[in-house]
Scaffold this motif. Structure first.
Motif, PDB file in Angstrom:
ATOM      1  N   ALA A   1      32.380  43.664  33.217  1.00 54.99           N
ATOM      2  CA  ALA A   1      31.600  44.764  32.530  1.00 54.99           C
ATOM      3  C   ALA A   1      30.810  44.560  31.372  1.00 54.99           C
ATOM      4  O   ALA A   1      29.906  44.950  31.209  1.00 54.99           O
ATOM      5  CB  ALA A   1      32.879  45.792  31.842  1.00 54.99           C
ATOM      6  N   SER A   2      31.093  43.340  30.804  1.00 57.63           N
ATOM      7  CA  SER A   2      30.120  42.708  29.684  1.00 57.63           C
ATOM      8  C   SER A   2      29.315  41.487  30.249  1.00 57.63           C
ATOM      9  O   SER A   2      28.668  40.961  29.354  1.00 57.63           O
ATOM     10  CB  SER A   2      31.051  42.063  28.608  1.00 57.63           C
ATOM     11  OG  SER A   2      31.924  41.251  28.983  1.00 57.63           O
ATOM     12  N   LEU A   3      29.196  41.418  31.227  1.00 57.79           N
ATOM     13  CA  LEU A   3      28.441  40.190  32.111  1.00 57.79           C
ATOM     14  C   LEU A   3      27.028  40.568  31.499  1.00 57.79           C
ATOM     15  O   LEU A   3      26.429  39.324  31.405  1.00 57.79           O
ATOM     16  CB  LEU A   3      28.675  40.320  33.473  1.00 57.79           C
ATOM     17  CG  LEU A   3      28.300  39.007  34.094  1.00 57.79           C
ATOM     18  CD1 LEU A   3      29.214  37.666  33.606  1.00 57.79           C
ATOM     19  CD2 LEU A   3      28.388  38.993  35.762  1.00 57.79           C
ATOM     20  N   ASN A   4      26.448  41.501  31.742  1.00 61.82           N
ATOM     21  CA  ASN A   4      24.904  41.863  31.369  1.00 61.82           C
ATOM     22  C   ASN A   4      24.762  41.056  30.101  1.00 61.82           C
ATOM     23  O   ASN A   4      23.673  40.249  29.633  1.00 61.82           O
ATOM     24  CB  ASN A   4      24.519  42.936  31.413  1.00 61.82           C
ATOM     25  CG  ASN A   4      24.672  43.657  32.877  1.00 61.82           C
ATOM     26  OD1 ASN A   4      24.647  42.553  33.945  1.00 61.82           O
ATOM     27  ND2 ASN A   4      23.996  44.880  33.178  1.00 61.82           N
ATOM     28  N   GLY A   5      25.455  41.421  29.024  1.00 64.22           N
ATOM     29  CA  GLY A   5      25.303  41.089  27.639  1.00 64.22           C
ATOM     30  C   GLY A   5      25.537  39.520  27.528  1.00 64.22           C
ATOM     31  O   GLY A   5      24.810  38.627  26.527  1.00 64.22           O
ATOM     32  N   ILE A   6      26.530  38.879  28.067  1.00 66.30           N
ATOM     33  CA  ILE A   6      26.837  37.528  28.018  1.00 66.30           C
ATOM     34  C   ILE A   6      25.655  36.670  28.575  1.00 66.30           C
ATOM     35  O   ILE A   6      25.088  35.800  27.974  1.00 66.30           O
ATOM     36  CB  ILE A   6      28.201  37.276  28.698  1.00 66.30           C
ATOM     37  CG1 ILE A   6      29.165  37.922  28.016  1.00 66.30           C
ATOM     38  CG2 ILE A   6      28.373  35.787  28.849  1.00 66.30           C
ATOM     39  CD1 ILE A   6      30.798  37.950  28.483  1.00 66.30           C
TER      40      ILE A   6
ATOM     41  N   SER B   1      42.905  49.599  33.004  1.00 67.03           N
ATOM     42  CA  SER B   1      43.432  48.157  33.749  1.00 67.03           C
ATOM     43  C   SER B   1      45.101  48.206  33.535  1.00 67.03           C
ATOM     44  O   SER B   1      45.884  47.675  34.315  1.00 67.03           O
ATOM     45  CB  SER B   1      42.655  47.254  33.185  1.00 67.03           C
ATOM     46  OG  SER B   1      43.103  46.016  33.815  1.00 67.03           O
ATOM     47  N   PHE B   2      45.332  48.454  32.202  1.00 62.33           N
ATOM     48  CA  PHE B   2      46.729  48.342  31.869  1.00 62.33           C
ATOM     49  C   PHE B   2      47.573  49.315  32.581  1.00 62.33           C
ATOM     50  O   PHE B   2      48.893  48.892  32.957  1.00 62.33           O
ATOM     51  CB  PHE B   2      46.977  48.329  30.220  1.00 62.33           C
ATOM     52  CG  PHE B   2      46.560  47.145  29.622  1.00 62.33           C
ATOM     53  CD1 PHE B   2      46.949  45.989  29.998  1.00 62.33           C
ATOM     54  CD2 PHE B   2      45.698  47.161  28.330  1.00 62.33           C
ATOM     55  CE1 PHE B   2      46.393  44.788  29.322  1.00 62.33           C
ATOM     56  CE2 PHE B   2      45.572  46.227  27.589  1.00 62.33           C
ATOM     57  CZ  PHE B   2      45.680  44.947  28.059  1.00 62.33           C
ATOM     58  N   ALA B   3      46.720  50.499  32.686  1.00 62.40           N
ATOM     59  CA  ALA B   3      47.846  51.451  33.295  1.00 62.40           C
ATOM     60  C   ALA B   3      47.991  51.305  34.815  1.00 62.40           C
ATOM     61  O   ALA B   3      48.987  51.438  35.437  1.00 62.40           O
ATOM     62  CB  ALA B   3      47.107  52.765  33.161  1.00 62.40           C
TER      63      ALA B   3
ATOM     64  N   LEU C   1      45.514  38.928  30.954  1.00 64.03           N
ATOM     65  CA  LEU C   1      44.671  38.191  31.223  1.00 64.03           C
ATOM     66  C   LEU C   1      43.758  38.438  32.522  1.00 64.03           C
ATOM     67  O   LEU C   1      42.571  38.289  32.649  1.00 64.03           O
ATOM     68  CB  LEU C   1      45.196  36.624  31.663  1.00 64.03           C
ATOM     69  CG  LEU C   1      44.661  35.606  32.324  1.00 64.03           C
ATOM     70  CD1 LEU C   1      43.448  35.017  31.264  1.00 64.03           C
ATOM     71  CD2 LEU C   1      45.555  34.465  32.930  1.00 64.03           C
ATOM     72  N   GLN C   2      44.392  39.087  33.561  1.00 68.63           N
ATOM     73  CA  GLN C   2      43.721  40.004  34.506  1.00 68.63           C
ATOM     74  C   GLN C   2      42.992  40.963  33.821  1.00 68.63           C
ATOM     75  O   GLN C   2      41.902  41.230  34.599  1.00 68.63           O
ATOM     76  CB  GLN C   2      44.782  40.543  35.151  1.00 68.63           C
ATOM     77  CG  GLN C   2      45.650  39.623  36.203  1.00 68.63           C
ATOM     78  CD  GLN C   2      46.956  40.132  37.145  1.00 68.63           C
ATOM     79  OE1 GLN C   2      47.429  41.202  36.514  1.00 68.63           O
ATOM     80  NE2 GLN C   2      47.305  39.686  38.031  1.00 68.63           N
ATOM     81  N   THR C   3      43.163  41.649  32.983  1.00 68.62           N
ATOM     82  CA  THR C   3      42.425  42.808  32.321  1.00 68.62           C
ATOM     83  C   THR C   3      41.088  41.888  31.972  1.00 68.62           C
ATOM     84  O   THR C   3      39.920  42.767  32.063  1.00 68.62           O
ATOM     85  CB  THR C   3      42.777  43.449  31.053  1.00 68.62           C
ATOM     86  OG1 THR C   3      44.123  44.123  31.770  1.00 68.62           O
ATOM     87  CG2 THR C   3      42.047  44.353  30.584  1.00 68.62           C
ATOM     88  N   ILE C   4      41.009  40.783  31.254  1.00 74.00           N
ATOM     89  CA  ILE C   4      40.220  40.079  30.694  1.00 74.00           C
ATOM     90  C   ILE C   4      39.099  39.623  31.963  1.00 74.00           C
ATOM     91  O   ILE C   4      37.828  39.748  31.653  1.00 74.00           O
ATOM     92  CB  ILE C   4      40.356  39.239  29.512  1.00 74.00           C
ATOM     93  CG1 ILE C   4      41.060  39.628  28.366  1.00 74.00           C
ATOM     94  CG2 ILE C   4      39.130  38.096  29.382  1.00 74.00           C
ATOM     95  CD1 ILE C   4      41.653  38.537  27.585  1.00 74.00           C
ATOM     96  N   SER C   5      39.589  39.240  32.896  1.00 75.01           N
ATOM     97  CA  SER C   5      39.080  38.259  33.739  1.00 75.01           C
ATOM     98  C   SER C   5      38.515  39.285  34.775  1.00 75.01           C
ATOM     99  O   SER C   5      37.204  39.036  35.176  1.00 75.01           O
ATOM    100  CB  SER C   5      39.872  37.236  34.730  1.00 75.01           C
ATOM    101  OG  SER C   5      40.962  37.972  35.012  1.00 75.01           O
ATOM    102  N   ARG C   6      39.182  40.335  35.286  1.00 74.56           N
ATOM    103  CA  ARG C   6      38.719  41.264  36.152  1.00 74.56           C
ATOM    104  C   ARG C   6      38.008  42.671  35.819  1.00 74.56           C
ATOM    105  O   ARG C   6      37.621  43.350  36.540  1.00 74.56           O
ATOM    106  CB  ARG C   6      39.734  41.601  37.194  1.00 74.56           C
ATOM    107  CG  ARG C   6      40.310  40.385  37.902  1.00 74.56           C
ATOM    108  CD  ARG C   6      41.526  40.812  38.666  1.00 74.56           C
ATOM    109  NE  ARG C   6      42.032  39.631  39.272  1.00 74.56           N
ATOM    110  CZ  ARG C   6      43.256  39.609  39.930  1.00 74.56           C
ATOM    111  NH1 ARG C   6      43.622  40.704  40.483  1.00 74.56           N
ATOM    112  NH2 ARG C   6      43.792  38.416  40.799  1.00 74.56           N
ATOM    113  N   ALA C   7      38.302  42.760  34.561  1.00 71.21           N
ATOM    114  CA  ALA C   7      37.740  44.350  33.900  1.00 71.21           C
ATOM    115  C   ALA C   7      36.698  43.848  32.738  1.00 71.21           C
ATOM    116  O   ALA C   7      35.662  44.425  32.972  1.00 71.21           O
ATOM    117  CB  ALA C   7      38.929  45.023  33.565  1.00 71.21           C
TER     118      ALA C   7
END
Length: 301
Positions: free
Chosen positions: A203-208, A185-187, A193-199
Motif C-alpha cells: 500500500a505504501s509502495l508508491n511513496g517508497i 489484516s489482523f482481523a 510480519l505478514q501484515t507489514i509484508s503483504r498489506a
C-alpha cells in the motif's frame, strides 16, 4: 406621509460573501496556474539549454572512450561506468537498511522521548550537506582503514548520504496507510510480519519507490562525496569492476573538465558530459516510474 420600507425575508444575507469568495477562488486559481506554467517553462528551458549543445554531438566513441588528460577527443567510458557502479553499491546498502529503519520507527518503536530524539537526528542528517558525509568517508576509509580513494569508499559514503532520506520516506509512507487496512489484516488472522509484508508495504509502495527514485538521481549526480572518497581519476580501464580502484564518476569528470582540464576541447566535453548526465537522471526517474504504474494498475483492478 412616510412610505413603509419592505424587506424580503427570503433574501440571502451571504450572497455578497459568496461572490467575493468566488472572485478570490478564481484569482487564486489563476495565480497557481500562472506560477505552474512559469515553473514548467523554466524547467523545459533549462533542459533545452543543457541538451541542445551536447546531445547532438554524442557518439559511441565518446560514451565508451577513455578520458584524455592532454590530447583532444577523450571519452567518458570509465567515469560513466563508475557512476552506475557506485550508484548500484549505494542503493544495495541504503535501500534495505533505510526500509528496515523506517519500518521499525513506524511499527515497532515505542512512542517515547528517545525515539523522538532519534527521529530528530534522522531528519537532521537528511538535511546535512553532502560534503559532511564526504569528510566522514575520508576519516573512515582513507585515514582509519587506509584503503585510499576507492569505489568502495564512495559507494558506502553515498549510502550513508541516502540512508536518512530513505528512512524518513519509508516511515512516513507506512504511517500514511489507513489504519483500517492494518486492522482488517489482523482481523483475517495475519501476523504482524505478514501484515507489514503483504498489506502495509504494497500500500505504501508508491511513496517508497518515489523516495528511492529521488535518492538515486541525487546519488548519480553527486560530486562532493565522490571527490573526497573516490577521487577525481579512474583506473584507465573501461571495464574495471575492482572495488579498490579510483572511482571518479561522470559528475566529477564534468567538474574536472570544466575547471581543471587543459585539453583544447574541454568545453565541448563538458557540454556532452552534462547532456549525458541530465539524460541518465531523467532515464532513472522514468525507469523507477514503471513499478509505480504497474502497482497503480494492479491496485485498481
Amino acid at each position: 406621509m412616510k412610505q413603509a420600507v419592505t424587506t424580503n425575508p427570503f433574501a440571502n444575507p451571504f450572497s455578497g460573501k459568496k461572490s467575493l469568495n468566488r472572485l478570490k477562488d478564481r484569482l487564486f486559481t489563476s495565480v497557481v496556474w500562472t506560477l505552474g506554467i512559469i515553473i514548467i517553462a523554466f524547467i523545459f528551458g533549462l533542459l533545452y539549454l543543457i541538451l541542445q549543445d551536447g546531445l547532438p554531438k554524442l557518439t559511441w566513441d565518446f560514451l565508451f572512450g577513455l578520458p584524455s588528460e592532454i590530447e583532444e577527443g577523450g571519452g567518458i567510458g570509465p567515469t560513466l561506468l563508475n557512476s552506475f557502479y557506485i550508484l548500484f553499491i549505494s542503493l544495495v546498502i541504503a535501500i534495505p537498511l533505510g526500509m528496515a529503519a523506517g519500518i521499525y520507527l513506524a511499527e515497532f518503536a515505542p512512542d517515547n522521548k528517545l525515539i523522538g530524539f532519534v527521529r530528530i537526528c534522522v531528519e537532521g542528517l537528511a538535511s546535512v550537506p553532502s560534503i559532511i558525509f564526504g569528510l566522514f568517508g575520508i576519516a573512515l576509509f582513507v585515514e582509519y582503514f587506509q584503503i585510499g580513494l576507492t569505489i568502495l569508499g564512495g559507494g558506502i559514503s553515498l549510502a550513508f548520504l541516502n540512508l536518512p532520506v530513505l528512512t524518513r520516506v519509508t516511515e512516513e509512507s507506512i504511517r500514511a496507510v489507513p489504519k483500517e487496512l492494518k486492522s482488517a489484516s489482523f482481523a483475517l488472522g495475519a501476523t504482524h510480519l505478514q501484515t507489514i509484508s503483504r498489506a502495509l508495504i504494497p500500500a505504501s509502495l508508491n511513496g517508497i519507490i518515489t523516495g528511492i527514485c529521488l535518492v538515486a538521481g541525487r546519488a548519480f549526480g553527486e560530486s562532493a562525496v565522490i571527490i573526497l572518497t573516490a577521487g577525481v581519476t579512474t583506473s584507465g580501464e573501461m571495464w574495471d569492476f575492482s572495488l579498490f580502484s579510483p572511482g571518479a564518476t561522470l559528475a566529477v569528470h564534468l567538474w574536472y573538465v570544466q575547471s581543471e582540464a587543459i585539453v583544447g576541447d574541454a568545453q565541448e566535453i563538458a557540454q556532452k558530459a552534462a547532456a549525458v548526465l541530465v539524460f541518465v537522471v531523467l532515464l532513472i526517474n522514468l525507469l523507477f516510474r514503471i513499478p509505480l504504474w504497474l502497482n497503480t494498475r494492479r491496485t485498481k483492478r
